[in-house]
Design an enzyme around this catalytic site. Structure first.
Site, mmCIF file in Angstrom:
data_model
loop_
_atom_site.group_PDB
_atom_site.id
_atom_site.type_symbol
_atom_site.label_atom_id
_atom_site.label_comp_id
_atom_site.label_asym_id
_atom_site.label_seq_id
_atom_site.Cartn_x
_atom_site.Cartn_y
_atom_site.Cartn_z
ATOM 1 N N GLU A 107 -7.706 -0.870 -22.545
ATOM 2 C CA GLU A 107 -8.605 0.302 -22.240
ATOM 3 C C GLU A 107 -8.539 1.184 -20.886
ATOM 4 O O GLU A 107 -8.508 0.299 -20.104
ATOM 5 C CB GLU A 107 -10.042 0.133 -22.585
ATOM 6 C CG GLU A 107 -10.954 0.963 -22.936
ATOM 7 C CD GLU A 107 -12.390 0.517 -23.347
ATOM 8 O OE1 GLU A 107 -12.480 -0.236 -24.563
ATOM 9 O OE2 GLU A 107 -13.326 0.780 -22.700
ATOM 10 N N ASP A 109 -10.827 3.949 -18.828
ATOM 11 C CA ASP A 109 -12.351 4.466 -18.807
ATOM 12 C C ASP A 109 -12.742 5.470 -17.721
ATOM 13 O O ASP A 109 -12.845 5.092 -16.816
ATOM 14 C CB ASP A 109 -13.518 3.473 -18.931
ATOM 15 C CG ASP A 109 -13.408 2.265 -20.143
ATOM 16 O OD1 ASP A 109 -12.911 2.926 -21.190
ATOM 17 O OD2 ASP A 109 -13.868 1.081 -20.013
ATOM 18 N N GLU A 111 -16.611 6.720 -17.288
ATOM 19 C CA GLU A 111 -18.297 6.619 -17.909
ATOM 20 C C GLU A 111 -19.005 7.288 -16.933
ATOM 21 O O GLU A 111 -19.082 6.811 -15.668
ATOM 22 C CB GLU A 111 -18.239 5.413 -18.192
ATOM 23 C CG GLU A 111 -17.432 4.322 -19.112
ATOM 24 C CD GLU A 111 -17.876 2.831 -19.341
ATOM 25 O OE1 GLU A 111 -17.953 2.413 -20.400
ATOM 26 O OE2 GLU A 111 -17.952 2.362 -18.143
ATOM 27 N N GLN A 124 -18.401 6.071 -13.214
ATOM 28 C CA GLN A 124 -17.533 4.738 -13.203
ATOM 29 C C GLN A 124 -16.268 4.726 -14.042
ATOM 30 O O GLN A 124 -16.025 5.466 -14.833
ATOM 31 C CB GLN A 124 -18.548 3.540 -14.093
ATOM 32 C CG GLN A 124 -18.089 2.145 -14.142
ATOM 33 C CD GLN A 124 -19.091 1.234 -14.686
ATOM 34 O OE1 GLN A 124 -19.763 0.805 -13.983
ATOM 35 N NE2 GLN A 124 -18.997 0.897 -15.855
ATOM 36 N N GLY A 134 -13.498 -5.910 -16.592
ATOM 37 C CA GLY A 134 -14.197 -6.202 -15.359
ATOM 38 C C GLY A 134 -13.748 -5.628 -14.155
ATOM 39 O O GLY A 134 -13.908 -6.221 -13.022
ATOM 40 N N ARG A 135 -13.265 -4.186 -14.298
ATOM 41 C CA ARG A 135 -12.332 -3.959 -13.104
ATOM 42 C C ARG A 135 -13.192 -2.450 -12.491
ATOM 43 O O ARG A 135 -12.515 -1.612 -12.218
ATOM 44 C CB ARG A 135 -11.067 -3.641 -13.424
ATOM 45 C CG ARG A 135 -10.294 -4.786 -13.503
ATOM 46 C CD ARG A 135 -8.878 -4.201 -13.694
ATOM 47 N NE ARG A 135 -8.015 -5.671 -13.915
ATOM 48 C CZ ARG A 135 -7.466 -6.225 -14.950
ATOM 49 N NH1 ARG A 135 -7.591 -5.486 -16.069
ATOM 50 N NH2 ARG A 135 -6.805 -7.024 -15.086
#
Ligand SMILES: *[C@@H]1O[C@H](CO)[C@@H](O)[C@H](O)[C@H]1NC(C)=O
Length: 296
Positions: A107, A109, A111, A124, A134-135
């Protein structure tokens, strides 16, 4: 409280110093239905301008989302977005790529994390590879993303993933498979949504969505897709998406040039307010890619 005007002036200076960032212009007025479909919240979606602009709304009953009709194996994914205005704390607007795989999920992203009226949005970004995420990185923006449409872009080719805002790179994630770092390598669908993330999005979940402000509205444009499409029975054939016949795979997109690097560093120095690579409470030992994604 930072001043938007000051930030804008600083960035204009950076851009003048660096020259304009060169990407093919991809914005075309393509109707939504050509490449996308609604994924949920049908009754919370509205169209304008012959289907070239879409509006997602969210109230206490539902949010809404849409996605590409097919998966892609590489591309330069561009969406013009205007995020919910006024009090948007807890509200999350997204534009992202995601593999359908439940396990070893990939994924990429964007956000937008809403905020109380008058407080700035955080943008984000995150990367999942083989199920490991978690990156997160979070950055402020040098403009008000609620006032106008801006372009949010993801380049994904065999060499790196680059996140851009209005053609300015804000983050790179290199393909360091050779050093054992995960890299998204499965077909991914383009997705977008408006949803209630008040369990985590604003002040770490302490500031909740104010439903008296609903409906919250996010608008999207630019439904043209510059991507290498993979239909279901071609999903095994992602290799062909690495062909240099696709412009985003050509040498000029293998790494950022020095001007793009300068622009990215300027943005990161000024606006980034969270980087998982420097969060020692969370990662006493920084993840492997943190050294290879340094920006020298
Ligand atoms: C990442 O790089 C490796 C070579 O190091 C290559 O074999 C692989 O195809 C690349 N991944 C993607 C998704 O392009």
């Amino acid at each position: 409280m930072y001043s938007h005007q000051q930030l804008m002036m600083d960035l204009v200076v950076v851009l003048l110093l660096c020259g304009v960032l060169l990407l093919p212009s991809t914005a075309k007025d393509v109707p939504f239905d050509d490449n996308y479909r609604i994924t949920y919240g049908n009754d919370h979606v509205a169209f304008f301008n012959q289907g070239t602009q879409l509006q997602l709304s969210m109230d206490v009953h539902s949010g809404a989302g849409f996605g590409s009709k097919v998966n892609y194996g590489s591309g330069f994914f561009d969406m013009r977005i205007k995020v919910p205005n006024k009090d948007s704390a807890g509200v999350v607007t997204t534009f992202y790529l995601s593999s359908n795989s439940q396990y070893a999920h990939d994924e990429v992203d964007f956000e937008f994390l809403g905020n109380k009226e008058g407080k700035p949005y955080a943008l984000q970004t995150n990367v999942f590879a083989r199920g490991v995420g978690g990156r997160e990185e979070r950055t402020l923006l040098w403009f008000d993303p609620t006032a106008d449409f801006h372009s949010y872009q993801i380049l994904w080719n065999p060499y790196h993933i680059v996140f851009y805002v209005d053609n300015i790179p804000i983050r790179i994630y290199k393909n360091n498979t050779a050093s054992g770092v995960g890299y998204p390598s499965q077909p991914m669908q383009i997705l977008a949504s408006l949803w209630d993330g008040d369990g985590w999005a604003t002040d770490g979940g302490k500031t909740k969505t104010d439903w008296s402000q609903a409906p919250f509205i996010a608008s999207y444009q630019d439904f043209n897709v510059d991507g290498c499409p993979l239909t279901d029975n071609q999903n095994m054939d992602i290799q062909r998406c690495q062909s240099p016949n696709y412009w985003w795979n050509q040498r000029k997109f293998w790494k950022l040039d020095s001007n793009q690097m300068k622009a990215m560093e300027a943005v990161r120095n000024k606006y980034m307010n969270y980087d998982y690579c420097s969060d020692r409470n969370r990662y006493p030992v920084p993840p492997l890619e943190c050294s290879s994604n340094t920006y020298e």
